[in-house]
Motif scaffolding. Sequence first.
Motif, mmCIF file in Angstrom:
data_model
loop_
_atom_site.group_PDB
_atom_site.id
_atom_site.type_symbol
_atom_site.label_atom_id
_atom_site.label_comp_id
_atom_site.label_asym_id
_atom_site.label_seq_id
_atom_site.Cartn_x
_atom_site.Cartn_y
_atom_site.Cartn_z
ATOM 1 N N SER A 213 30.258 9.715 54.187
ATOM 2 C CA SER A 213 29.553 8.548 53.664
ATOM 3 C C SER A 213 29.253 8.722 52.182
ATOM 4 O O SER A 213 29.435 7.796 51.384
ATOM 5 C CB SER A 213 28.248 8.323 54.441
ATOM 6 O OG SER A 213 28.512 7.870 55.749
ATOM 7 N N PHE A 214 28.800 9.912 51.800
ATOM 8 C CA PHE A 214 28.549 10.184 50.377
ATOM 9 C C PHE A 214 29.821 9.970 49.563
ATOM 10 O O PHE A 214 29.811 9.310 48.517
ATOM 11 C CB PHE A 214 28.058 11.619 50.184
ATOM 12 C CG PHE A 214 28.263 12.119 48.773
ATOM 13 C CD1 PHE A 214 27.390 11.761 47.759
ATOM 14 C CD2 PHE A 214 29.372 12.910 48.458
ATOM 15 C CE1 PHE A 214 27.610 12.172 46.448
ATOM 16 C CE2 PHE A 214 29.590 13.327 47.159
ATOM 17 C CZ PHE A 214 28.706 12.963 46.152
ATOM 18 N N HIS A 215 30.928 10.530 50.039
ATOM 19 C CA HIS A 215 32.189 10.448 49.298
ATOM 20 C C HIS A 215 32.642 9.000 49.156
ATOM 21 O O HIS A 215 33.134 8.591 48.089
ATOM 22 C CB HIS A 215 33.265 11.262 50.026
ATOM 23 C CG HIS A 215 34.577 11.312 49.303
ATOM 24 N ND1 HIS A 215 34.781 12.050 48.165
ATOM 25 C CD2 HIS A 215 35.757 10.678 49.554
ATOM 26 C CE1 HIS A 215 36.021 11.892 47.740
ATOM 27 N NE2 HIS A 215 36.632 11.061 48.567
ATOM 28 N N GLU B 22 18.875 14.439 44.586
ATOM 29 C CA GLU B 22 19.199 13.038 44.353
ATOM 30 C C GLU B 22 20.680 12.962 44.022
ATOM 31 O O GLU B 22 21.151 13.596 43.071
ATOM 32 C CB GLU B 22 18.376 12.473 43.194
ATOM 33 C CG GLU B 22 18.620 10.987 42.960
ATOM 34 C CD GLU B 22 17.825 10.440 41.777
ATOM 35 O OE1 GLU B 22 17.674 9.214 41.703
ATOM 36 O OE2 GLU B 22 17.379 11.245 40.937
ATOM 37 N N LEU B 23 21.428 12.222 44.822
ATOM 38 C CA LEU B 23 22.875 12.180 44.663
ATOM 39 C C LEU B 23 23.361 10.952 43.900
ATOM 40 O O LEU B 23 24.470 10.967 43.365
ATOM 41 C CB LEU B 23 23.551 12.217 46.037
ATOM 42 C CG LEU B 23 23.304 13.507 46.842
ATOM 43 C CD1 LEU B 23 23.904 13.377 48.237
ATOM 44 C CD2 LEU B 23 23.896 14.705 46.114
ATOM 45 N N VAL C 193 25.862 1.701 42.144
ATOM 46 C CA VAL C 193 25.334 3.059 42.109
ATOM 47 C C VAL C 193 26.316 3.943 41.364
ATOM 48 O O VAL C 193 27.507 3.647 41.294
ATOM 49 C CB VAL C 193 25.104 3.637 43.531
ATOM 50 C CG1 VAL C 193 24.061 2.838 44.280
ATOM 51 C CG2 VAL C 193 26.414 3.687 44.310
ATOM 52 N N ARG C 194 25.805 5.018 40.787
ATOM 53 C CA ARG C 194 26.684 6.012 40.175
ATOM 54 C C ARG C 194 26.132 7.390 40.480
ATOM 55 O O ARG C 194 24.908 7.578 40.588
ATOM 56 C CB ARG C 194 26.799 5.794 38.668
ATOM 57 C CG ARG C 194 25.504 5.849 37.904
ATOM 58 C CD ARG C 194 25.721 5.517 36.426
ATOM 59 N NE ARG C 194 24.476 5.517 35.672
ATOM 60 C CZ ARG C 194 23.935 6.618 35.147
ATOM 61 N NH1 ARG C 194 24.539 7.792 35.295
ATOM 62 N NH2 ARG C 194 22.794 6.547 34.475
ATOM 63 N N PRO C 195 27.006 8.389 40.644
ATOM 64 C CA PRO C 195 26.554 9.728 41.012
ATOM 65 C C PRO C 195 25.690 10.358 39.922
ATOM 66 O O PRO C 195 25.918 10.163 38.725
ATOM 67 C CB PRO C 195 27.865 10.515 41.185
ATOM 68 C CG PRO C 195 28.909 9.484 41.397
ATOM 69 C CD PRO C 195 28.473 8.300 40.588
ATOM 70 N N THR C 196 24.681 11.108 40.347
ATOM 71 C CA THR C 196 23.919 11.943 39.426
ATOM 72 C C THR C 196 24.785 13.139 39.047
ATOM 73 O O THR C 196 25.916 13.286 39.535
ATOM 74 C CB THR C 196 22.629 12.449 40.092
ATOM 75 O OG1 THR C 196 22.991 13.232 41.243
ATOM 76 C CG2 THR C 196 21.739 11.289 40.527
ATOM 77 N N GLU C 197 24.267 14.023 38.202
ATOM 78 C CA GLU C 197 25.026 15.220 37.853
ATOM 79 C C GLU C 197 25.326 16.038 39.099
ATOM 80 O O GLU C 197 26.442 16.544 39.276
ATOM 81 C CB GLU C 197 24.245 16.057 36.836
ATOM 82 C CG GLU C 197 25.009 17.289 36.355
ATOM 83 C CD GLU C 197 24.255 18.060 35.287
ATOM 84 O OE1 GLU C 197 24.754 19.138 34.893
ATOM 85 O OE2 GLU C 197 23.173 17.600 34.857
ATOM 86 N N GLU D 244 28.057 14.308 41.004
ATOM 87 C CA GLU D 244 29.384 14.547 40.419
ATOM 88 C C GLU D 244 29.954 15.874 40.907
ATOM 89 O O GLU D 244 31.141 15.972 41.248
ATOM 90 C CB GLU D 244 29.300 14.553 38.882
ATOM 91 C CG GLU D 244 28.972 13.201 38.270
ATOM 92 C CD GLU D 244 30.177 12.286 38.192
ATOM 93 O OE1 GLU D 244 31.268 12.707 38.638
ATOM 94 O OE2 GLU D 244 30.026 11.164 37.694
ATOM 95 N N HIS D 245 29.117 16.918 40.931
ATOM 96 C CA HIS D 245 29.578 18.230 41.411
ATOM 97 C C HIS D 245 29.985 18.157 42.881
ATOM 98 O O HIS D 245 31.013 18.712 43.283
ATOM 99 C CB HIS D 245 28.481 19.274 41.229
ATOM 100 C CG HIS D 245 28.201 19.636 39.798
ATOM 101 N ND1 HIS D 245 29.190 19.884 38.883
ATOM 102 C CD2 HIS D 245 27.027 19.787 39.122
ATOM 103 C CE1 HIS D 245 28.664 20.170 37.705
ATOM 104 N NE2 HIS D 245 27.340 20.110 37.825
#
Length: 294
Positions: free
Chosen positions: A8-10, A46-47, A55-59, A62-63
């Motif tokens: 789901s995250f991906h 926090e993702l 939405v956009r990924p946090t740092e 991103e990792h």
Amino acid sequence: MRLTQLRSFHAVATTGSFTAAARSLHVSQPTVTTQVGQLEVLYGVELFHRAGRGVRPTEMGEHLMTLSRQIFGLEAEAVQLLRESGVLRTGHLRVAAVGPSHVTRMLVAFNQRYPGIKVSVSTGNSQEVLDRLADYSADVGVLAQVARDERFVSVPYSEHAVTIICSAQHPFAKRRSIRIGELQGERLILRESGSTTRKAIETALEVAGVKPDVVMEIASREIIREAVLQNVGVAAVSEVEYVPGPGLRAVRLNNAKVRTYAHVVCLSERQNSAMVRAFVQCAQETRPLGEVGA
């Protein structure tokens, strides 16, 4: 952590929204939201930055996306291997290349042999191609240098001379060749850092003790071409990338061997992937006669 949570995250990270992610996974949006939320609570991170509907990924996100891309890329390979039993009927090959001139012949040959395989192509300089291979956002690369890194394997494809291009108004335009020393003090337009063509001409100039007047650094081949047409300066390009046209001239360097090379590159761990092997084979079969490694 459950694989469904990571999936789901991906999906959110790659589609840019929870709604699109749910649609791609064929589940409800609340399900995706819950699974991502559980992941954040479980590890106290926090993702995503949430702003309106996007939405956009946090740092940290991103990792994690770099790792999830690898995980699901390998999963896709496993599914394809089992489904196709070694016969390439369907799938998706992602190619990263330094430019269309290096890769077009290979793409045509691959498409003719494997018409059911979807191919997407991204372009960038040699370092950007290697970066895409390393983070699994590309399966195979076509670039102008040998990857001196044990993570990659390179297969030679072709060799090309670097030539100087100038406008029809430039004094060089009336000549077929020049000596590299004649670039002393000449207004020169360079590619961006990471470009193999730039590295090749800079090395040759340094060896010859020649110092041109670098007036611009431009990442776009098209913009370099326009700048040369406007007589802003001269530029060094690989012969395979030179597109003749009104107002533009190409002049060879007659006392310096300046070359760029095309190589097919992939991660060492992925060289036995059926799709990567198939592309490399097509490349070898279409290699220009008399070129490197022929």
